[in-house]
Design a protein around this motif. Structure first.
Motif, PDB file in Angstrom:
ATOM      1  N   VAL A 111      54.203  32.132  61.541  1.00  0.00           N
ATOM      2  CA  VAL A 111      53.459  31.863  60.311  1.00  0.00           C
ATOM      3  C   VAL A 111      54.284  32.420  59.150  1.00  0.00           C
ATOM      4  N   LEU A 112      54.606  31.543  58.192  1.00  0.00           N
ATOM      5  CA  LEU A 112      55.363  31.966  57.009  1.00  0.00           C
ATOM      6  C   LEU A 112      54.444  31.945  55.794  1.00  0.00           C
ATOM      7  N   CYS A 113      54.853  32.673  54.764  1.00  0.00           N
ATOM      8  CA  CYS A 113      54.030  32.811  53.574  1.00  0.00           C
ATOM      9  C   CYS A 113      54.948  32.851  52.360  1.00  0.00           C
ATOM     10  N   ASN A 138      49.396  34.128  69.232  1.00  0.00           N
ATOM     11  CA  ASN A 138      50.735  34.231  69.829  1.00  0.00           C
ATOM     12  C   ASN A 138      51.849  34.132  68.802  1.00  0.00           C
ATOM     13  N   ALA A 139      51.476  34.136  67.526  1.00  0.00           N
ATOM     14  CA  ALA A 139      52.489  33.936  66.478  1.00  0.00           C
ATOM     15  C   ALA A 139      53.029  35.262  65.960  1.00  0.00           C
ATOM     16  N   ARG A 140      54.246  35.215  65.453  1.00  0.00           N
ATOM     17  CA  ARG A 140      54.749  36.276  64.587  1.00  0.00           C
ATOM     18  C   ARG A 140      54.475  35.829  63.150  1.00  0.00           C
ATOM     19  N   TYR A 141      53.879  36.697  62.357  1.00  0.00           N
ATOM     20  CA  TYR A 141      53.657  36.437  60.937  1.00  0.00           C
ATOM     21  C   TYR A 141      54.853  37.052  60.209  1.00  0.00           C
ATOM     22  N   GLN A 190      45.577  42.797  56.750  1.00  0.00           N
ATOM     23  CA  GLN A 190      45.483  44.000  57.588  1.00  0.00           C
ATOM     24  C   GLN A 190      45.177  43.687  59.056  1.00  0.00           C
ATOM     25  N   PRO A 191      44.297  42.700  59.333  1.00  0.00           N
ATOM     26  CA  PRO A 191      44.041  42.383  60.751  1.00  0.00           C
ATOM     27  C   PRO A 191      45.305  41.926  61.488  1.00  0.00           C
ATOM     28  N   GLY A 196      49.585  43.976  65.378  1.00  0.00           N
ATOM     29  CA  GLY A 196      51.009  44.121  65.690  1.00  0.00           C
ATOM     30  C   GLY A 196      51.782  42.816  65.592  1.00  0.00           C
ATOM     31  N   LEU A 197      51.273  41.878  64.769  1.00  0.00           N
ATOM     32  CA  LEU A 197      51.914  40.556  64.703  1.00  0.00           C
ATOM     33  C   LEU A 197      52.800  40.366  63.471  1.00  0.00           C
ATOM     34  N   LEU A 198      52.897  41.379  62.606  1.00  0.00           N
ATOM     35  CA  LEU A 198      53.649  41.230  61.355  1.00  0.00           C
ATOM     36  C   LEU A 198      55.108  41.621  61.532  1.00  0.00           C
ATOM     37  N   ASP A 199      56.014  40.749  61.044  1.00  0.00           N
ATOM     38  CA  ASP A 199      57.439  41.082  60.957  1.00  0.00           C
ATOM     39  C   ASP A 199      57.850  41.018  59.498  1.00  0.00           C
ATOM     40  N   LEU A 200      58.363  42.112  58.953  1.00  0.00           N
ATOM     41  CA  LEU A 200      58.862  42.100  57.579  1.00  0.00           C
ATOM     42  C   LEU A 200      60.364  41.847  57.618  1.00  0.00           C
TER      43      LEU A 200
END
Ligand code: ZN
Length: 307
Positions: A111-113, A138-141, A190-191, A196-200
């Motif tokens: 998921v991109l933003c 199952n995604a990395r955000y 925050q959810p 644990g799905l966020l990648d910066l």
């Protein structure tokens, strides 16, 4: 449901909802009904016969063959939107449309933003019995770190809101951007962090083969658009770098929503010049009607040719 191919990559538009005409009137100050009526090609897809601009809320699914990438996630259902009340507490069949396009929530890999405004992160999460949980388990955000930090700063530091109030408030809307950003974080960001799905990632990050972020600052501090490339073909997903097709005719026109209007305008002038009369497929994140097309020279200026 519309889709386009870029080499071996398929991009599908998944509608959240059309924006009710009038909700964003005045967002681009120069685009008065009289002026818009004078730009004939905007009607009927992008402006009414009376010269009111038409807008849309949708996502793009970029299917590279090895990864399913969702770019921007709209307003979401049931979210708080005091800044733009018409976009709060929605109930749209977005996930059903995603399924119609051939994708389950579980199949989404990334998921991109483009930036973290309320209408770009909403479907990050869904209400699971009174608790916000990631929509795509199952995604990395994958978010640009500077953009994340910028919005986190607005959410956490009260004294920033005064500086930003003039730059980010939509006409007629609740001016409390500070509270809106805090709500966006609590409900939609925050959810994802907690799961644990966020990648910066750094600016201009290559996300996966054929998909990368490209820096287009001005709407927000570190706004990024998304470039898709395959087999020598290219596409560009605008985010709010180009809010409305009228800004292709008039790239110096910025929006009330822009953090730095001069920066946004300068980058847009450069982009429109470089894209004109090339095969670059431009996909607008808020473009109504046929939301993808090409920039072509038109007399001394430019227009958008739907594809
Ligand atoms: Zn937006």
């Amino acid at each position: 449901m519309r889709s386009w191919t870029v080499g071996d990559i398929r991009i599908t538009q998944v509608l959240e909802m059309p924006v009710e005409v009038g909700v964003l009137d005045g967002l681009i100050a120069e685009a008065t009904p009289e002026v818009v009526q004078g730009i004939g090609w905007l009607h009927p897809d992008y402006a009414t016969a009376g010269g009111q601009t038409i807008w849309s809320l949708h996502s793009y699914v970029v299917d590279t063959g090895s990864a399913v990438v969702v770019v921007d996630t709209g307003c979401g259902n049931g979210k708080s939107a005091p800044l733009i009340p018409a976009w709060g507490k929605l109930d749209n069949p977005f996930l059903e449309r995603l399924a119609e396009a051939g994708y389950t929530r579980e199949q989404v890999d990334v998921v991109l933003c483009t930036h973290m405004h309320l209408d770009h992160v909403g479907w990050n999460t869904v209400d699971d019995g009174g608790r916000w949980v990631p929509t795509f388990p199952n995604a990395r955000y994958v978010y640009v770190a500077d953009e994340f930090a910028y919005h986190q700063g607005i959410a956490e530091e009260a004294d920033i809101s005064d500086d930003l109030a003039g730059a980010v408030v939509y006409e007629g809307a609740n001016p409390d951007i500070h509270n809106q950003t805090r709500l966006v974080f609590a409900e939609s960001i925050q959810p994802v962090v907690d799961a644990g799905l966020l990648d910066l990632v750094p600016a201009d990050h290559v996300v996966t083969e054929g998909v990368r972020y490209v820096s287009t600052p001005g709407h927000t501090k570190s706004h990024h658009s998304v470039v898709v490339e395959s087999k020598g073909e290219r596409a560009f997903i605008t985010g709010d770098f180009i809010h409305h097709p009228v800004q292709i005719a008039e790239p110096t026109w910025s929006s009330h929503g822009d953090f730095d209007r001069a920066q946004s305008a300068a980058r847009r002038v450069e982009f429109v010049e470089s894209a004109a009369d090339t095969d670059l497929l431009v996909l607008g994140t808020h473009f109504a009607g046929t939301s993808a097309g090409r920039v072509v020279r038109d007399g001394g200026g430019y227009r958008f040719a739907p594809a």
